[in-house]
Design a protein around this motif. Sequence first.
Motif, PDB file in Angstrom:
ATOM      1  N   SER A  15       0.833  -1.194   0.000  1.00 23.77           N
ATOM      2  CA  SER A  15       0.000   0.000   0.000  1.00 23.77           C
ATOM      3  C   SER A  15       0.870   1.247   0.000  1.00 23.77           C
ATOM      4  O   SER A  15       2.045   1.207   0.389  1.00 23.77           O
ATOM      5  N   LEU A  16       0.273   2.358  -0.403  1.00 29.52           N
ATOM      6  CA  LEU A  16       0.986   3.624  -0.409  1.00 29.52           C
ATOM      7  C   LEU A  16       1.323   4.070   1.003  1.00 29.52           C
ATOM      8  O   LEU A  16       2.397   4.645   1.246  1.00 29.52           O
ATOM      9  N   THR A  17       0.428   3.838   1.954  1.00 26.31           N
ATOM     10  CA  THR A  17       0.713   4.256   3.329  1.00 26.31           C
ATOM     11  C   THR A  17       1.886   3.483   3.907  1.00 26.31           C
ATOM     12  O   THR A  17       2.636   4.012   4.729  1.00 26.31           O
ATOM     13  N   PRO A 371      -3.814  12.650   6.293  1.00 28.83           N
ATOM     14  CA  PRO A 371      -4.530  12.158   5.106  1.00 28.83           C
ATOM     15  C   PRO A 371      -4.423  10.662   4.858  1.00 28.83           C
ATOM     16  O   PRO A 371      -4.823  10.189   3.783  1.00 28.83           O
ATOM     17  N   HIS A 372      -3.915   9.906   5.785  1.00 27.73           N
ATOM     18  CA  HIS A 372      -3.627   8.493   5.551  1.00 27.73           C
ATOM     19  C   HIS A 372      -4.880   7.713   5.134  1.00 27.73           C
ATOM     20  O   HIS A 372      -4.828   6.915   4.182  1.00 27.73           O
ATOM     21  N   ALA A 373      -5.997   7.936   5.844  1.00 26.37           N
ATOM     22  CA  ALA A 373      -7.223   7.215   5.509  1.00 26.37           C
ATOM     23  C   ALA A 373      -7.728   7.615   4.126  1.00 26.37           C
ATOM     24  O   ALA A 373      -8.271   6.788   3.382  1.00 26.37           O
ATOM     25  N   LEU A 374      -7.543   8.890   3.783  1.00 23.40           N
ATOM     26  CA  LEU A 374      -7.956   9.342   2.458  1.00 23.40           C
ATOM     27  C   LEU A 374      -7.081   8.710   1.383  1.00 23.40           C
ATOM     28  O   LEU A 374      -7.579   8.298   0.317  1.00 23.40           O
ATOM     29  N   ILE A 375      -5.784   8.632   1.638  1.00 20.29           N
ATOM     30  CA  ILE A 375      -4.881   7.961   0.691  1.00 20.29           C
ATOM     31  C   ILE A 375      -5.331   6.520   0.478  1.00 20.29           C
ATOM     32  O   ILE A 375      -5.408   6.031  -0.662  1.00 20.29           O
ATOM     33  N   LEU A 400       3.812  15.697   3.050  1.00 17.03           N
ATOM     34  CA  LEU A 400       4.106  16.624   4.145  1.00 17.03           C
ATOM     35  C   LEU A 400       3.084  16.500   5.256  1.00 17.03           C
ATOM     36  O   LEU A 400       3.424  16.492   6.443  1.00 17.03           O
ATOM     37  N   ARG A 401       1.822  16.420   4.891  1.00 12.12           N
ATOM     38  CA  ARG A 401       0.781  16.323   5.920  1.00 12.12           C
ATOM     39  C   ARG A 401       0.928  15.029   6.723  1.00 12.12           C
ATOM     40  O   ARG A 401       0.776  15.032   7.951  1.00 12.12           O
ATOM     41  N   ALA A 402       1.236  13.930   6.047  1.00  7.07           N
ATOM     42  CA  ALA A 402       1.404  12.658   6.754  1.00  7.07           C
ATOM     43  C   ALA A 402       2.596  12.717   7.701  1.00  7.07           C
ATOM     44  O   ALA A 402       2.524  12.239   8.847  1.00  7.07           O
TER      45      ALA A 402
END
Length: 704
Positions: A15-17, A371-375, A400-402
């Motif tokens: 996953s991206l996260t 933004p992790h859940a949105l990602i 940056l936000r993460a």
Amino acid sequence: MAVESLLRELLEAGSLTQVLIQSERLSEAARLEPEAVEALAAAIFGEDQIVAIAALHAVSHIENDATGAGSMADAALVGALRDPRPFIREHAAWASGRRRPDAASIDPLIALLVGGGMGGMLAQRTLEAWGDDAGELLIEGLELALEQHADASVRRRVTETLGLIVGPRATAALNRIEGDGREAGEVREAAREALDDAQRRDSPHAAATRGASKAPQELTVAQLFLGADIDAGLRTVGSGNNGGIATLLVRLGDALVNGGRRDDHAASEPAAPVGRVLTLSRGGDAPSAPIAGDDRTRHEYAQIRLPITATRAEDTWSNFVAARRGIARALADHGPVHAIHLRMADVGTLAAWDVARSAGIPVIFTAAPDPHALIESLEHTGALTRQNFGDHDARDRYWLRAQLVRDLARAADHTVLMPRENLRDDLHRLVGIEVGDPAQYTAVAEGIDVAVIDEAVTDARGLASGATAGPELHELRELLQQLPPHRRDLPLLISVGRLHRVKGMSTIVEAWEDPALHARCNLLIVGGNLARPSADEAEQLAHIDATVDPTERAAHGLLLVGHRPNETAARWIAAARFGIPGLAAPHGVYVCGSMKEEFGLAILEAMAAGLFVIAPLRGGPATYVEQGRTGLLVDTSNSERLREAIVEGLAAAPRAANDRAIASRALVSERFSIHTMANTLAGIYAAAHQRRDSASHTDSDSHA
């Protein structure tokens, strides 16, 4: 080799996260294995955009050694600063701030500064970090930029950056600009602000410490959100970025200074007294002189004046220095401040964290996988991939936000967590933090002022029984009269919130437009600045207009009415439950179409008013919506599933309606009252201040 092995892991991560989380390991491996610089440099130019970003940041951790790896790392960063891909240039500007000044990087950094936005802010921070070691070179470059650019907004940014460099040459340049009557007002003002900061001990945020010497007589807590114009009357809620966070901060500040009163279920006394609350926003009520015995005046509001009017989220990052300066001055003027509560991964939080660290103010941070859940959600739909992550990141600033969330969650004096199903697992899986230590992490449910909802329910019930409508419900009656007569016997489907893509208002309209649902209810959307829409609002309006002809909205059953004060919206929500004789049938439904909802204050307000709710499956609502009884949880990214849930909700709403309303109101009052939240936070604020105060006394004693 560890670096090459980790690069393979990132390329194969599920996953991206996971790439976001594992990038830390890659950076640490690069520090220990400088000879891997060539492998990292190659990854920067690969097709996997998220791994390219991870490799770029890892390169910045490579130190100089006998092999020349440090010079190769510098060369890679210089090349990245000139890369044709915007996201690579911006991350290179960020990464360069970790290294010693490189003369070859100055020109491309200044080019990014000239461009503004996030890239300009990142370049500005790096130039500031290099100021002590390369001040003369930086001033030469900035003065050349002033010679080359006539645009006032560019000259303002360059002048502002000159003010971050300490030294007589920078001061002389600022004095020249400030005294030049030919310069635009905003440019001269930037020079004046910088010179004023120089007088405040040459630091843009040292002023915040001025109040620290005052004898602390009462616990003072600051809270902020610079994405909105917050006023005590909540008159602009739902406009632009002014959403649930504005309502929360106003109600919470009042509850904190009110000592937890008005809560049937909270303790009679708060865990610790909060004497004053300072709410900082982009605008709002001017601070007033205290009035003895008046709780309201102990919740003060301060405006942080920002020079750039943000029509896009990207514009807000150009306000970083002004935000930092304004926050420092507000904390000084209202000091001493004993703790500051930060929320959101945005420019205000980044600026305030700088100020708090400089001033020694304890930080409480509310961490959520955003933004992790949105990602994760966007990756699930296929909209976000490894091959386009960087392009999306250039707009939505996911990386940056993460990282800001992760760093603050670890560094804060105390971290507050929003309750959600599988809280620990989600934060570990999505964010990469462990939350086992109760001294550092506390789950605190957000809350609403149930009394406001109770008053709204009383008014709406009265109107349904024949009483005269108050001004808020009279306005709703007038809006409903725009509906054609044959649609005035239908219940209301209502949604309250910002017009932003993550809030899913256009998805709600798309789902409602289906004939099977359209024939069963009218749709009332409350939110957005319709007169002067922001770029995000305009985007949503365009999607809505593509579904329903804007000239036929009311005739079609759609009422898109713009933002309203919180107490007005509360009465309209309650009216959806009871109906309005001759205009709306009872047993309406509340729908939230957000792609993700970390908590969902408007959903709680609807439940407290007794409405059946449709809410996102992901995030906080799963902790309080009882599936099938008080509402339905649904994958809101799928308009067909959302439509099916609304149809089911309309069928369920009349069944055992009073019992459901009583149960929902009791649950909200017991678990999600703003006063319960205030009592819990008051103890956290006091403990954080006491720990920091005790540590400072211990340090003082050790140096005595």
